[in-house]
Write a protein that holds these residues in place. Structure first.
Motif, PDB file in Angstrom:
ATOM      1  N   LYS A  90       8.768   6.324  -1.796  1.00  0.00           N
ATOM      2  CA  LYS A  90       9.601   5.351  -2.516  1.00  0.00           C
ATOM      3  C   LYS A  90       8.845   4.037  -2.704  1.00  0.00           C
ATOM      4  N   LEU A  91       8.092   3.639  -1.708  1.00  0.00           N
ATOM      5  CA  LEU A  91       7.295   2.428  -1.809  1.00  0.00           C
ATOM      6  C   LEU A  91       6.261   2.566  -2.927  1.00  0.00           C
ATOM      7  N   ALA A  92       5.586   3.694  -2.975  1.00  0.00           N
ATOM      8  CA  ALA A  92       4.578   3.936  -4.016  1.00  0.00           C
ATOM      9  C   ALA A  92       5.229   3.941  -5.400  1.00  0.00           C
ATOM     10  N   LEU A  93       6.387   4.537  -5.488  1.00  0.00           N
ATOM     11  CA  LEU A  93       7.115   4.562  -6.761  1.00  0.00           C
ATOM     12  C   LEU A  93       7.473   3.145  -7.211  1.00  0.00           C
ATOM     13  N   MET A  94       7.906   2.313  -6.279  1.00  0.00           N
ATOM     14  CA  MET A  94       8.245   0.920  -6.606  1.00  0.00           C
ATOM     15  C   MET A  94       7.014   0.135  -7.070  1.00  0.00           C
ATOM     16  N   LEU A  95       5.856   0.503  -6.574  1.00  0.00           N
ATOM     17  CA  LEU A  95       4.616  -0.200  -6.913  1.00  0.00           C
ATOM     18  C   LEU A  95       3.850   0.476  -8.048  1.00  0.00           C
ATOM     19  N   ASN A  96       4.441   1.517  -8.603  1.00  0.00           N
ATOM     20  CA  ASN A  96       3.812   2.269  -9.693  1.00  0.00           C
ATOM     21  C   ASN A  96       2.431   2.793  -9.269  1.00  0.00           C
ATOM     22  N   SER A  97       2.406   3.390  -8.101  1.00  0.00           N
ATOM     23  CA  SER A  97       1.177   3.916  -7.527  1.00  0.00           C
ATOM     24  C   SER A  97       1.481   5.293  -6.948  1.00  0.00           C
ATOM     25  N   SER A  98       0.445   6.022  -6.617  1.00  0.00           N
ATOM     26  CA  SER A  98       0.666   7.305  -5.955  1.00  0.00           C
ATOM     27  C   SER A  98       0.699   7.069  -4.444  1.00  0.00           C
ATOM     28  N   PRO A  99       1.423   7.910  -3.700  1.00  0.00           N
ATOM     29  CA  PRO A  99       1.465   7.733  -2.239  1.00  0.00           C
ATOM     30  C   PRO A  99       0.071   7.785  -1.607  1.00  0.00           C
ATOM     31  N   ARG A 100      -0.779   8.686  -2.078  1.00  0.00           N
ATOM     32  CA  ARG A 100      -2.115   8.830  -1.492  1.00  0.00           C
ATOM     33  C   ARG A 100      -2.975   7.588  -1.770  1.00  0.00           C
ATOM     34  N   SER A 101      -2.893   7.095  -2.993  1.00  0.00           N
ATOM     35  CA  SER A 101      -3.650   5.885  -3.344  1.00  0.00           C
ATOM     36  C   SER A 101      -3.183   4.703  -2.496  1.00  0.00           C
ATOM     37  N   LEU A 102      -1.885   4.596  -2.318  1.00  0.00           N
ATOM     38  CA  LEU A 102      -1.330   3.522  -1.493  1.00  0.00           C
ATOM     39  C   LEU A 102      -1.798   3.650  -0.048  1.00  0.00           C
ATOM     40  N   GLN A 103      -1.855   4.870   0.463  1.00  0.00           N
ATOM     41  CA  GLN A 103      -2.345   5.088   1.828  1.00  0.00           C
ATOM     42  C   GLN A 103      -3.799   4.653   1.966  1.00  0.00           C
ATOM     43  N   ARG A 104      -4.633   5.004   0.978  1.00  0.00           N
ATOM     44  CA  ARG A 104      -6.045   4.609   1.034  1.00  0.00           C
ATOM     45  C   ARG A 104      -6.197   3.088   1.021  1.00  0.00           C
ATOM     46  N   LYS A 105      -5.408   2.431   0.184  1.00  0.00           N
ATOM     47  CA  LYS A 105      -5.506   0.974   0.089  1.00  0.00           C
ATOM     48  C   LYS A 105      -5.010   0.300   1.368  1.00  0.00           C
ATOM     49  N   PHE A 106      -3.961   0.848   1.985  1.00  0.00           N
ATOM     50  CA  PHE A 106      -3.477   0.310   3.253  1.00  0.00           C
ATOM     51  C   PHE A 106      -4.526   0.500   4.333  1.00  0.00           C
ATOM     52  N   LYS A 107      -5.156   1.663   4.342  1.00  0.00           N
ATOM     53  CA  LYS A 107      -6.172   1.927   5.359  1.00  0.00           C
ATOM     54  C   LYS A 107      -7.337   0.947   5.212  1.00  0.00           C
ATOM     55  N   ALA A 108      -7.743   0.684   3.975  1.00  0.00           N
ATOM     56  CA  ALA A 108      -8.850  -0.244   3.740  1.00  0.00           C
ATOM     57  C   ALA A 108      -8.466  -1.674   4.093  1.00  0.00           C
ATOM     58  N   THR A 109      -7.214  -2.047   3.855  1.00  0.00           N
ATOM     59  CA  THR A 109      -6.788  -3.430   4.063  1.00  0.00           C
ATOM     60  C   THR A 109      -6.306  -3.692   5.482  1.00  0.00           C
ATOM     61  N   TYR A 110      -5.439  -2.810   6.004  1.00  0.00           N
ATOM     62  CA  TYR A 110      -4.795  -3.059   7.302  1.00  0.00           C
ATOM     63  C   TYR A 110      -5.212  -2.086   8.403  1.00  0.00           C
ATOM     64  N   GLN A 111      -6.083  -1.135   8.100  1.00  0.00           N
ATOM     65  CA  GLN A 111      -6.443  -0.073   9.055  1.00  0.00           C
ATOM     66  C   GLN A 111      -5.183   0.618   9.585  1.00  0.00           C
ATOM     67  N   SER A 112      -4.234   0.806   8.712  1.00  0.00           N
ATOM     68  CA  SER A 112      -2.956   1.411   9.057  1.00  0.00           C
ATOM     69  C   SER A 112      -2.450   2.152   7.825  1.00  0.00           C
ATOM     70  N   SER A 113      -1.293   2.787   7.957  1.00  0.00           N
ATOM     71  CA  SER A 113      -0.693   3.491   6.830  1.00  0.00           C
ATOM     72  C   SER A 113       0.627   2.814   6.456  1.00  0.00           C
ATOM     73  N   PRO A 114       1.124   3.055   5.244  1.00  0.00           N
ATOM     74  CA  PRO A 114       2.404   2.460   4.862  1.00  0.00           C
ATOM     75  C   PRO A 114       3.546   2.889   5.790  1.00  0.00           C
ATOM     76  N   SER A 115       3.558   4.148   6.197  1.00  0.00           N
ATOM     77  CA  SER A 115       4.636   4.619   7.073  1.00  0.00           C
ATOM     78  C   SER A 115       4.591   3.909   8.430  1.00  0.00           C
ATOM     79  N   LYS A 116       3.397   3.657   8.950  1.00  0.00           N
ATOM     80  CA  LYS A 116       3.284   2.927  10.222  1.00  0.00           C
ATOM     81  C   LYS A 116       3.757   1.490  10.057  1.00  0.00           C
ATOM     82  N   GLU A 117       3.442   0.882   8.914  1.00  0.00           N
ATOM     83  CA  GLU A 117       3.884  -0.492   8.668  1.00  0.00           C
ATOM     84  C   GLU A 117       5.403  -0.563   8.515  1.00  0.00           C
ATOM     85  N   ILE A 118       5.983   0.448   7.879  1.00  0.00           N
ATOM     86  CA  ILE A 118       7.447   0.503   7.761  1.00  0.00           C
ATOM     87  C   ILE A 118       8.065   0.608   9.148  1.00  0.00           C
TER      88      ILE A 118
END
Length: 181
Positions: A90-118
């Motif tokens: 749902k987060l990826a959909l709100m950001l007009n991104s794919s879930p996998r792409s969002l995960q990669r960007k979170f890993k690069a930025t926060y060394q974490s995943s979106p689900s862990k941040e949630i």
């Protein structure tokens, strides 16, 4: 005497002139080749520097875009953490991104995943609720957890104690209308 068949002193000079001319031509060709080689190296260095500068600029722009996207994601997480149906998809959909792409960007930025941040956002909110002496079950649901048992499991993994143990450690009396979990 035929001058074409004669081997006089002039022929020797002609041959030496011819050899020196050939030597001069050879030296010129070698000079041009050496000059061309160095110019080619200089050209290669210029192209390489330009390419890497452009690549770095492109990478920098992509990195800035990733930071903007992940910051927007963190804002959305802080706004929607209390929805139990809110997840990476749902987060990826709100950001007009794919879930996998969002995960990669979170890993690069926060060394974490979106689900862990949630989950971290939900747990941070749950501590606020527990400190306000709300019922444990209510805190779990208001924090966006789908069940009280899952809330307790996540709380214990993150903080090293159950919500009721947390209340006891912080000298907060658990509410009378709730059972200890």
């Amino acid at each position: 005497r035929d001058s074409s068949t004669s081997r006089g002193l002039g022929d020797v000079y002609k041959r030496q002139d011819m050899e020196s001319i050939m030597l001069t031509i050879t030296l010129c060709i070698v000079s041009v080749m050496v000059f061309s080689f160095f110019n080619l190296k200089r050209f290669e260095n210029t192209v390489t520097e330009t390419f890497f500068k452009r690549s770095n600029n492109k990478l920098t722009q992509e990195r800035e875009q990733d930071l903007i996207l992940t910051k927007a994601a963190m804002v959305l997480i802080s706004e929607h953490y209390c929805d139990p149906q809110f997840n990476t998809e749902k987060l990826a959909l709100m950001l007009n991104s794919s879930p996998r792409s969002l995960q990669r960007k979170f890993k690069a930025t926060y060394q974490s995943s979106p689900s862990k941040e949630i989950k971290k956002s939900r747990l941070k909110h749950s501590v606020t609720g527990l400190n306000a002496n709300l019922q444990i079950k209510r805190v779990g649901f208001e924090s966006g957890f789908s069940s009280a048992s899952y809330f307790c499991k996540c709380f214990k993994e993150h903080y090293g104690c159950t919500p009721s143990e947390y209340l006891v450690k912080n000298n907060k009396n658990p509410p009378k209308s709730t059972t200890l979990i």
